[in-house]
Design an enzyme around this catalytic site. Structure first.
Site, PDB file in Angstrom:
ATOM      1  N   ASP A 110       0.792  -1.228   0.000  1.00 45.43           N
ATOM      2  CA  ASP A 110       0.000   0.000   0.000  1.00 45.43           C
ATOM      3  C   ASP A 110       0.824   1.277   0.000  1.00 45.43           C
ATOM      4  O   ASP A 110       0.278   2.372  -0.133  1.00 45.43           O
ATOM      5  CB  ASP A 110      -0.956   0.012   1.200  1.00 45.43           C
ATOM      6  CG  ASP A 110      -0.251  -0.373   2.501  1.00 45.43           C
ATOM      7  OD1 ASP A 110       0.803   0.216   2.808  1.00 45.43           O
ATOM      8  OD2 ASP A 110      -0.748  -1.279   3.197  1.00 45.43           O
ATOM      9  N   HIS A 125       6.709  -7.568  -1.505  1.00 45.35           N
ATOM     10  CA  HIS A 125       5.666  -8.057  -2.408  1.00 45.35           C
ATOM     11  C   HIS A 125       5.258  -7.006  -3.431  1.00 45.35           C
ATOM     12  O   HIS A 125       4.224  -7.144  -4.076  1.00 45.35           O
ATOM     13  CB  HIS A 125       4.463  -8.541  -1.603  1.00 45.35           C
ATOM     14  CG  HIS A 125       4.757  -9.763  -0.798  1.00 45.35           C
ATOM     15  ND1 HIS A 125       3.997 -10.165   0.287  1.00 45.35           N
ATOM     16  CD2 HIS A 125       5.745 -10.692  -0.910  1.00 45.35           C
ATOM     17  CE1 HIS A 125       4.503 -11.281   0.799  1.00 45.35           C
ATOM     18  NE2 HIS A 125       5.563 -11.612   0.095  1.00 45.35           N
TER      19      HIS A 125
END
Length: 244
Positions: A110, A125
């Site tokens: 995010d 990731h």
């Protein structure tokens, strides 16, 4: 549930005594910003297709349009820019600003650690904030991706791939992450259930190397015995108490 005063005192001692700190963060770090944990029992994905298939590199290659529909649904692409860093993110940024060498190894995609001010962030990731063309590697920002149902490369027209590590892909920064943890004087794990491999082996190797390890997570993990300290509590609440 909150941390006990004894736990907080020990955690302060560990943090104060370490100049180089590696911090592994997981979904629990971001849920306090309102971002759902898509892997949880009441998370975002409850369709017939398994989560691992829906966000796999094979599915993207096989049907980019269907992949993007699922991807938007799972990760709330239209809302990503609305989420804000929380007290846990700000605590880590302040720790770095105080002069400590803090390296964040995040499983989250995010971008909230960077927005909070942390500068040494390894996004293991990947990130939701950009997408790239798998053919010509041209990068595209989030606002472009948000405007298109099937985002296509502005240069060559190929379907864009989100800059996240999909199921079936290797984690490109994993060796760097292990090295950062092994070079640290403290490994702090925050908001991770330690279920995802190979990232969940980072505390295993750190503990084996004799590096002090502390865990802050709402629920127990199968690796709790490795840690010098386990706090089952909210991250934000614990960080506010540490700064008090």
């Amino acid at each position: 549930m909150s941390a006990t005063e004894r736990q907080l005192q020990y955690l302060r001692q560990l943090v104060d005594g370490a100049r180089r700190i590696a911090v592994l963060t997981g979904a629990g770090m971001s849920t306090e910003s309102g971002i759902p944990d898509f892997r949880s029992a009441d998370g975002l994905w409850s369709r017939d297709m398994s989560l691992t298939d829906a966000v796999s590199v094979d599915y993207f290659r096989r049907d980019p349009a269907a992949f993007w529909r699922a991807f938007r649904d799972i990760f709330h692409i239209k809302l990503v820019g609305d989420y804000q860093p929380n007290d846990g993110h700000r605590f880590l940024a302040a720790l770095e600003a105080s002069g400590k060498e803090v390296t964040i190894l995040t499983q989250n995609i995010d971008g909230l650690h960077g927005r909070a001010g942390s500068r040494r962030v390894l996004e293991l990731h990947g990130t939701l904030l950009t997408a790239s063309c798998p053919d010509c590697r041209s990068p595209h920002p989030l606002d472009y991706v948000q405007r298109h149902e099937l985002p296509a490369c502005r240069r060559c027209g190929a379907a864009l791939k989100p800059d996240v590590v999909l199921y079936g892909e290797a984690v490109p920064l994993i060796d760097v992450a292990f090295q950062a943890a092994l070079n640290a004087e403290l490994l702090l794990v925050m908001g991770s259930s330690l279920e995802v491999s190979p990232v969940n082996l980072i505390p295993v190797e750190a503990a084996r190397a004799g590096i002090p390890c502390a865990l802050i997570n709402y629920t127990p993990t199968r690796f709790d015995a490795l840690f010098d300290l386990c706090i089952q509590a909210g991250i934000g609440d614990t960080c506010r108490q540490l700064r008090a």
